[in-house]
Write an enzyme that holds these catalytic residues in place. Structure first.
Site, short mmCIF file in Angstrom:
data_model
loop_
_atom_site.label_atom_id
_atom_site.label_comp_id
_atom_site.label_asym_id
_atom_site.label_seq_id
_atom_site.Cartn_x
_atom_site.Cartn_y
_atom_site.Cartn_z
N CYS A 21 5.88 0.06 7.75
CA CYS A 21 5.50 1.19 6.91
C CYS A 21 6.70 1.58 6.07
O CYS A 21 7.82 1.66 6.59
CB CYS A 21 5.06 2.36 7.78
SG CYS A 21 4.59 3.82 6.84
N GLN B 176 3.17 9.90 1.30
CA GLN B 176 4.45 9.18 1.36
C GLN B 176 5.35 9.48 0.17
O GLN B 176 6.54 9.13 0.18
CB GLN B 176 4.21 7.67 1.44
CG GLN B 176 3.57 7.26 2.75
CD GLN B 176 3.42 5.76 2.81
OE1 GLN B 176 2.48 5.21 2.26
NE2 GLN B 176 4.35 5.08 3.46
N HIS C 8 -4.49 1.17 7.58
CA HIS C 8 -3.15 1.78 7.57
C HIS C 8 -3.11 2.95 6.57
O HIS C 8 -2.62 4.04 6.90
CB HIS C 8 -2.12 0.70 7.20
CG HIS C 8 -0.70 1.16 7.21
ND1 HIS C 8 0.23 0.73 8.14
CD2 HIS C 8 -0.03 2.01 6.39
CE1 HIS C 8 1.40 1.31 7.89
NE2 HIS C 8 1.27 2.09 6.82
N GLU C 9 -3.62 2.70 5.34
CA GLU C 9 -3.53 3.74 4.31
C GLU C 9 -4.49 4.91 4.59
O GLU C 9 -4.14 6.07 4.36
CB GLU C 9 -3.79 3.16 2.91
CG GLU C 9 -2.82 2.05 2.49
CD GLU C 9 -1.36 2.38 2.69
OE1 GLU C 9 -0.97 3.56 2.59
OE2 GLU C 9 -0.58 1.45 2.98
N GLY D 71 0.84 -1.18 0.00
CA GLY D 71 0.00 0.00 0.00
C GLY D 71 0.87 1.24 0.00
O GLY D 71 2.02 1.19 0.46
ZN LIG Z 1 2.58 3.35 5.91
#
Ligand SMILES: [Zn+2]
Length: 171
Positions: free
Chosen positions: A93, A51, A135-136, A46
């Site tokens: 992550c 990011q 998480h995303e 993901g």
């Molecule tokens: Zn992450």
């Protein structure tokens, strides 16, 4: 185009991203292609736009690591609408490389989002996919997985990262 992954410490990771309002444009399609390319290059399942330094509510997910095209998912302006059950498992992550921790998450999670054309949809995922949804979506609200672990473990990770930063090993 593969973009470098932004690492923990960059404020873009800890602020809420902006809603997307323009859909069905060549720019958005190109951006999504770049996100998938960047995610595969980094070997993630993901990736959220912050990011790669872009503060917009866009995430891509592929739990098959590029093996099955039908598992490619685009989540734009996602919201978690239902969480059921519990799962324990290791989570990492791409923005916090070298660390993994046990994180308790929902087992069955429903997300509501828009696709590249702006059409709204709901999807329910279990296990790894449920974890990826959480998480995303967290990323798009400036929240990292280490906010879900104990303060003690979180501080330890932050201390180790600070050491790496000082040594120039965290760019
Ligand atoms: Zn992450």
């Amino acid at each position: 185009m593969v973009h470098p992954i932004v690492k923990f410490g960059d404020p873009v990771l800890e602020r809420e991203a902006e809603d997307v309002r323009d859909f069905d444009t060549p720019e958005l399609d190109q951006f999504l292609a770049d996100m998938f390319e960047s995610m595969y290059a980094a070997k993630g399942v993901g990736l959220a736009a912050p990011q790669i330094g872009i503060s917009k509510k866009i995430a891509v997910i592929d739990c098959s690591n590029g093996e099955r095209p039908e598992e490619k998912l685009v989540l734009i302006n996602p919201k978690i609408v239902k969480i059921e059950g519990r799962q324990e498992g290791e989570e990492g992550c791409l923005s916090i490389p070298g660390f993994r921790e046990q994180v308790r998450r929902g087992k069955r999670v429903t997300v509501r989002a828009q696709n590249a054309k702006g059409e709204e949809f709901e999807m329910t995922g279990e296990d790894l996919l449920a974890r990826a949804f959480l998480h995303e979506t967290d990323h798009l609200y400036g929240k990292l997985y280490i906010t879900h672990i104990s303060a003690l473990k979180r501080d330890l990770i932050k201390r180790k990262i600070r050491k790496k930063q000082k040594a120039g090993e965290w760019e």
